[in-house]
Motif scaffolding. Structure first.
Motif, PDB file in Angstrom:
ATOM      1  N   GLN A 127      -6.209  49.838   6.209  1.00 16.85           N
ATOM      2  CA  GLN A 127      -5.288  49.159   5.121  1.00 16.85           C
ATOM      3  C   GLN A 127      -4.825  49.266   4.031  1.00 16.85           C
ATOM      4  OE1 GLN A 127      -4.232  45.483   5.386  1.00 16.85           O
ATOM      5  NE2 GLN A 127      -2.917  45.858   4.234  1.00 16.85           N
ATOM      6  N   ARG A 128      -4.987  51.153   3.100  1.00 15.87           N
ATOM      7  CA  ARG A 128      -4.491  52.087   1.914  1.00 15.87           C
ATOM      8  C   ARG A 128      -2.838  52.636   3.367  1.00 15.87           C
ATOM      9  NH1 ARG A 128      -4.621  56.681   1.133  1.00 15.87           N
ATOM     10  NH2 ARG A 128      -5.530  57.898   2.912  1.00 15.87           N
ATOM     11  N   TYR A 184      -1.941  51.721   5.771  1.00  9.98           N
ATOM     12  CA  TYR A 184      -0.585  50.533   5.769  1.00  9.98           C
ATOM     13  C   TYR A 184       0.176  50.207   4.591  1.00  9.98           C
ATOM     14  CZ  TYR A 184       1.265  46.264   7.724  1.00  9.98           C
ATOM     15  OH  TYR A 184       2.195  44.960   8.099  1.00  9.98           O
ATOM     16  N   ASN A 185      -0.891  50.017   3.858  1.00 10.01           N
ATOM     17  CA  ASN A 185      -0.195  50.281   2.773  1.00 10.01           C
ATOM     18  C   ASN A 185       1.527  50.915   2.123  1.00 10.01           C
ATOM     19  OD1 ASN A 185      -0.937  47.377   2.298  1.00 10.01           O
ATOM     20  ND2 ASN A 185      -2.089  48.376   0.932  1.00 10.01           N
ATOM     21  N   GLN A 186       0.447  52.218   2.571  1.00 10.29           N
ATOM     22  CA  GLN A 186       1.625  52.988   2.058  1.00 10.29           C
ATOM     23  C   GLN A 186       2.522  53.758   2.981  1.00 10.29           C
ATOM     24  OE1 GLN A 186      -1.276  56.620   2.451  1.00 10.29           O
ATOM     25  NE2 GLN A 186      -2.460  56.824   0.158  1.00 10.29           N
ATOM     26  N   SER A 206       4.033  50.863   4.340  1.00  9.84           N
ATOM     27  CA  SER A 206       5.107  50.676   4.099  1.00  9.84           C
ATOM     28  C   SER A 206       6.002  50.321   3.106  1.00  9.84           C
ATOM     29  CB  SER A 206       3.884  48.516   3.993  1.00  9.84           C
ATOM     30  OG  SER A 206       3.817  47.983   4.392  1.00  9.84           O
TER      31      SER A 206
END
Length: 184
Positions: free
Chosen positions: A25-26, A28-30, A32
């Motif tokens: 998730q981390r 994925y956010n980066q 994005s």
């Protein structure tokens, strides 16, 4: 495995898989954020490039940004798929913990398969609340669910029973394989 070691095994799996999901998730956010930055840089380059760059240079820059952006989308989608994989493993292990503690209410009970005329369907609690069906059902398709229901209600020979027991023992000895099979 004993019930205690089985419970610990599932709890350890949940912790491990949740940790991997959180890390993805981390990432994925980066990704994005990086995609947004690349897109905004592309817009800025396009806006200023129309006035200051030649057509060929602008086309080349657009191509490079397009390739970089496309690659980021591909990586982003791969990370998303891996995260989903670990989220499903967490869900499977949480479900197994519920079954161990006999919290069966959230699982299909197979009540639609109850046959009032069947000789032992109701006596053995094959279907319904806290039934054998709820306990053993790991199917993911309607066809698989129907096959399980049919096999619970059919009369089996001793050889068939031994064959099924052997298959269950083999599957029980490879819980990791079973979980991977469920999510694929």
């Amino acid at each position: 495995m004993t019930e205690d070691t089985t419970q610990i095994w599932y709890e350890n799996n949940i912790t491990e898989f949740q940790s991997q999901s959180d890390e993805l998730q981390r990432k994925y956010n980066q990704l994005s954020f990086l995609r947004m930055v690349v897109f905004l840089l592309f817009l800025a380059l396009t806006g200023t490039g129309i006035y200051y760059l030649s057509g060929k240079l602008l086309a080349g820059a657009t191509l490079i940004f397009g390739i970089v952006f496309g690659r980021l989308i591909k990586i982003h989608n791969r990370v998303k798929a891996k995260k989903l994989h670990f989220d499903l493993l967490v869900e499977i292990n949480q479900g197994e913990l519920k079954r161990l503690s006999l919290e069966l209410h959230s699982f299909p009970d197979g009540a639609q398969y109850i046959d009032q005329k069947h000789p032992y369907c109701q006596d053995l609690d094959l279907f319904g609340s806290h039934s054998l069906f709820q306990w053993v059902n790991r199917t993911v398709t309607k066809g698989g669910e129907q096959l399980l229901a049919d096999s619970l209600m059919q009369k089996s020979t001793i050889d068939e029973i031994h064959s099924r027991q052997k298959a269950v023992n083999e599957l029980a000895s490879s819980p990791n394989w079973g979980q991977k099979f469920l999510i694929n």
